[in-house]
Design an enzyme around this catalytic site. Structure first.
Site, PDB file in Angstrom:
ATOM      1  N   ASN A 506      -7.404  -0.700  -1.999  1.00 43.50           N
ATOM      2  CA  ASN A 506      -6.293  -1.004  -2.882  1.00 43.50           C
ATOM      3  C   ASN A 506      -5.732   0.304  -3.418  1.00 43.50           C
ATOM      4  O   ASN A 506      -6.221   0.863  -4.380  1.00 43.50           O
ATOM      5  CB  ASN A 506      -6.764  -1.907  -4.027  1.00 43.50           C
ATOM      6  N   ASP A 507      -4.675   0.753  -2.757  1.00 48.80           N
ATOM      7  CA  ASP A 507      -4.038   2.015  -3.129  1.00 48.80           C
ATOM      8  C   ASP A 507      -3.623   2.065  -4.586  1.00 48.80           C
ATOM      9  O   ASP A 507      -3.297   3.125  -5.103  1.00 48.80           O
ATOM     10  CB  ASP A 507      -2.751   2.185  -2.308  1.00 48.80           C
ATOM     11  N   CYS A 508      -3.577   0.925  -5.196  1.00 46.20           N
ATOM     12  CA  CYS A 508      -2.999   0.837  -6.542  1.00 46.20           C
ATOM     13  C   CYS A 508      -4.050   0.750  -7.641  1.00 46.20           C
ATOM     14  O   CYS A 508      -3.707   0.619  -8.803  1.00 46.20           O
ATOM     15  CB  CYS A 508      -2.057  -0.352  -6.611  1.00 46.20           C
ATOM     16  N   ASN A 510      -6.032   2.982  -9.310  1.00 42.16           N
ATOM     17  CA  ASN A 510      -6.153   4.442  -9.409  1.00 42.16           C
ATOM     18  C   ASN A 510      -6.947   4.781 -10.665  1.00 42.16           C
ATOM     19  O   ASN A 510      -6.392   5.029 -11.724  1.00 42.16           O
ATOM     20  CB  ASN A 510      -4.757   5.082  -9.458  1.00 42.16           C
TER      21      ASN A 510
END
Ligand code: GLC
Ligand code: GLC
Length: 847
Positions: A506-508, A510
């Site tokens: 999940n690139d999001c 962070n």
């Protein structure tokens, strides 16, 4: 749900989707080209072409998110000279750009081709668009038919707008761009020629920047003499006209303009006379050529057109084009023949046999670069994305998957970390985004193992592959796999779970980015990593799955007495397997101890070591990723964790249109979490149905033997079911998966976005082909272990596997999983593995 308007239907026999209304709720596109030259084409002929790299070698120009939507493409304008004098209103076979109402419209998107047909006033214009195999060109075969009893006089204008190669600077650097454009025109019948070639027909060349560092040019050709042309956009269009009404077209009069700077275009003008019932065919060709430095020019400032002439000559007659089209179709026959199923369910068969496999090829080719949601100038190929994509593609053309694995591994760092993305043209890691996404390394194992099982080609493990593309750093691919897993175990956090780094899948999410500045990128701002305790349960599950594969691989290599590979020179694969097996056990223990929330797996720990995705949280108490990966890894299955987790998914995450990513949705921005909570509720990574990860749960369901649940999750996001139910609401193409469907908390749940380029394609394929229908390649054969809904009937899978061809007849009996007996070529078999042997085989499977 209300009855929804339909815009088209499947034609399975022709492997096409037939669009019958041009005003689809969003442009419904297709892809042309399979290797080097590519085009995107919408159902109204919008879109663009490029060579290999949508950013650096853009051939034609496109305007994204335009008003009206989907402006620019390869357009034909037809004007009829009326018997009473004067001209008809111009019309286009694809309705756009003229938007003149048509008497008939149809767009057929097929396997790497699109055919658009329009009819107006008893003239039919049908255009077949495709990129022939091995050619750097898009063919546009236009067939004009006079269906009336009168002679028809038509004025035909073609149209392409050139992009000045770099699609990014093309859209911004106008102080330069407006002065660089250059063309050449070769129209012998008008006495315009820059070479003494004998090529028939009429060609417009685009050669901007060729005078300096570029060694490539493009051309737009038609295989007939023309009565006029244009190459300067402003002259052709009239500065204040739209694509719908170019001045030259409206007046029925080309200007024979020659572009100097501004915006070069290519338009042919052809007068066509058609007797009653007569049909004429014209072949247009949009081509791309590269020349050697020493052979760039044939005379000062004149491009060397030899290669263009040769390309044109290979496709300048109906017969040659027919032949090329037949080859393309045969190519797809052979690709789609490799895995084929016959069930009693058309909706399943068409996805498995046609569209899912087709989408896998497209995602393999494009990664996340060019679609109507990805501009082609943003990202290149993703490390994790491409590894996943190739799993959906490897059975089709293993040699290309092999090369891809090597390319990807070459962007790895010596410590096992990796560049998150790389550019297809240069194959170099992308410095703008860098590395630090701690799931990335594991995917290399995921991809490589799939390749090994499909092909049995273990020689790939010996390939010498550099780190970060630096010559002199080469080690074996096997060593790359080893450092990949080491990267996980050398980066554990306080709970002995994997540190997340910039983000996991999940690139999001962070967790090492704390940002209050909207000018910072969530992806690259890693401003809080010092002392971070942020750990990921998703990586933990991914690690267990891929490290178990690695252990099995090592044991297999040891059994085979395979030697090269291990860098520590011990060549002891058993010892390496033992080492990793221990790491897997430790990880499993860590997840059970600190990753279980009572009813489901936690998602992560944040920077401060606080739980994410726990009942203790105010929002986002449960996430899909860790449920998917930890159930696929079967962590805590004996303790009932897997079943509880899968039940929790049904209870908290499932909705009418699929499984949402998290629940409840974030309603406010959480500074410590990064991009995820930046999205409004129900969209993207904040409680959207992120289709890519639904199959993880579905596979988890199949491993747990829960065939009914697996099927119901699967059918919810299966395009053919959605197509039947809600074309308008769904909005995007109904023949492929999209990345995201708005979740239950969104304003319009069920609305799809970001179609085509999504890992969903490969995962849907893996899920249905290997886990639901249950035909799974292993090192030594095909394992047969379906997991089906209780209602499933008999079905047959035909599977070409290496040098063998298996016909597998499965007879379910209402139980969801469990093979009772397998008979191979008339002989009963122990277990579920059909051992590989070249030749034709029949397999009877009783459940
Ligand atoms: C996009 C990215 C993929 C990422 C996913 C979830 O699909 O391409 O790499 O895993 O979003 O953030
Ligand atoms: C954005 C998208 C996400 C994608 C990422 C890639 O964050 O929301 O889906 O993975 O960009 O860089």
């Amino acid at each position: 749900m209300e009855q929804q308007k339909r815009y088209g239907h499947f034609d399975d026999k022709n492997r096409e989707y037939v669009i019958t209304d041009p005003q689809t709720p969003w442009p419904w596109i297709n892809y042309l080209g399979n290797e080097d030259f590519f085009s995107l084409i919408s159902n109204t002929a919008g879109g663009y072409s490029f060579y290999k790299d949508a950013k650096f070698r853009r051939i034609t120009r496109y305007r994204y998110n335009g008003v009206p939507m989907d402006s620019g493409g390869r357009y034909f304008y037809i004007v009829e000279s009326l018997p009473q004098g004067g001209n008809s209103q111009p019309w286009s076979p694809g309705w756009k750009p003229c938007k003149t109402p048509l008497d008939f419209y149809e767009c057929r998107h097929g396997m790497s081709y699109t055919r658009i047909t329009g009819r107006k006033n008893q003239v039919e214009a049908s255009v077949l668009f495709f990129v022939p195999l091995g050619k750097w060109a898009e063919v546009q075969r236009l067939t004009l038919t006079n269906q009336s009893q009168q002679v028809k006089h038509l004025k035909l204008f073609s149209f392409e707008e050139w992009c000045l190669w770099n699609a990014a600077t093309d859209m911004e650097n106008f102080q330069r761009n407006f002065s660089t454009g250059e063309v050449e025109v070769e129209i012998p019948n008008l006495g315009i020629s820059t070479s003494n070639s004998k090529v028939e027909g009429s060609t417009i060349y685009h050669k901007t920047e060729y005078r300096e560092r570029r060694n490539h040019y493009a051309f737009y050709h038609v295989n007939t003499p023309v009565q006029g042309f244009d190459t300067d956009r402003e002259t052709f269009m009239g500065l204040y006209n739209g694509f719908d009404a170019p001045q030259a077209v409206v007046e029925g009069r080309p200007r024979n303009s020659h572009a100097h700077g501004w915006s070069p275009i290519a338009s042919h003008y052809i007068e066509v006379e058609l007797q009653p019932g007569e049909q004429k065919e014209l072949i247009f060709l949009l081509g791309y050529v590269e020349n050697e430095q020493e052979e760039k020019f044939s005379a000062p400032q004149v491009i060397n057109k030899d290669k263009a002439h040769a390309l044109i000559a290979s496709l300048d007659t109906t017969e040659k084009v027919d032949q090329a089209f037949a080859e393309l179709n045969a190519y797809w026959d052979s690709l789609l023949n490799i895995y084929n199923v016959r069930t009693r369910n058309d909706k399943l068969d068409r996805m498995v046999n046609i569209w899912n496999q087709y989408q896998c090829m497209v995602t393999f080719n494009f990664s996340r670069s060019a679609s109507f949601f990805e501009s082609g100038i943003g990202r290149g190929m993703g490390f994790r994305d491409s590894n996943q994509d190739l799993v959906g593609f490897v059975h089709q053309i293993p040699s290309r998957a092999r090369q891809r694995i090597i390319d990807i591994a070459s962007t790895q760092f010596p410590d096992g970390g990796c560049y998150h993305q790389y550019q297809p043209l240069t194959k170099r890691g992308n410095n703008d985004i860098g590395g630090g996404f701690n799931d990335d390394p594991c995917w290399l194992i995921f991809g490589t193992v799939a390749y090994l099982k499909e092909t049995g080609d273990f020689s790939i493990l010996d390939e010498q592959v550099p780190f970060d593309n630096q010559p002199g750093t080469e080690v074996s691919l096997f060593e790359h796999l080893r450092v990949s897993l080491n990267h996980v175990i050398e980066n554990l956090g306080p709970h002995k779970l994997p540190l997340i780094g910039r983000a996991d899948w999940n690139d999001c999410l962070n967790l090492n980015c704390f940002s209050w500045d909207p000018n910072e990128s969530f992806q690259t701002t890693e401003n809080k990593s010092e002392g971070s305790q942020a750990e990921s349960l998703m990586i933990a599950g991914l690690f267990v799955v891929t490290a178990k594969e690695y252990v099995a691989l090592c044991r297999h290599l040891a059994d085979r007495g395979w030697h090269p590979g291990l860098a520590d020179s011990s060549h002891d694969y058993q010892r390496e397997a033992d080492r990793m097996e221990k790491a897997v056990e430790d990880m499993v223990e860590a997840v059970k101890r600190d990753g279980w929330d009572g009813e489901w797996y936690l998602r992560a720990y944040d920077y401060f070591g606080r739980k994410i995705g726990s009942k203790e949280c105010d929002e986002a108490k449960i996430f899909i990723e860790s449920q998917g990966w930890c159930t696929m890894a079967e962590i805590g299955a004996e303790e009932g964790m897997v079943d509880k987790s899968l039940d929790a998914v049904k209870k908290y995450l499932e909705c009418e249109h699929g499984i949402v990513l998290n629940n409840p949705a974030f309603t406010k921005y959480v500074y410590e979490y990064g991009e995820i909570s930046s999205y409004p509720e129900g969209y993207k990574e904040n409680a959207g149905i992120f289709c890519h990860n639904n199959p993880w749960v579905i596979i988890g369901e199949t491993l747990a033997g829960r065939g009914n649940d697996a099927w119901s999750h699967y059918a919810k996001i299966l395009p053919s079911y959605v197509e039947e139910k809600c074309q308008t609401l769904h909005k995007v193409e109904p023949y492929v998966n999209c990345q995201m469907v708005a979740g239950k908390d969104a304003a319009r749940p069920g609305e799809g976005k970001n179609s085509w380029l999504t890992g969903t394609a490969a995962w849907m394929w893996l899920t249905v082909s290997q886990y639901i229908l249950g035909v799974k390649p292993q090192y030594d054969g095909l394992e047969i272990d379906p997991c089906l809904p209780a209602t499933a009937g008999d079905y047959t899978v035909s599977r070409h596997f290496r040098e063998a061809e298996y016909t597998i007849n499965v007879h379910p009996n209402g139980s969801q999983r469990g093979v009772k007996a397998i008979v191979l070529d008339g002989k009963p078999l122990e277990g579920t593995l059909v051992p590989y042997a070249p030749g034709k085989h029949t397999v009877e499977v009783t459940m």
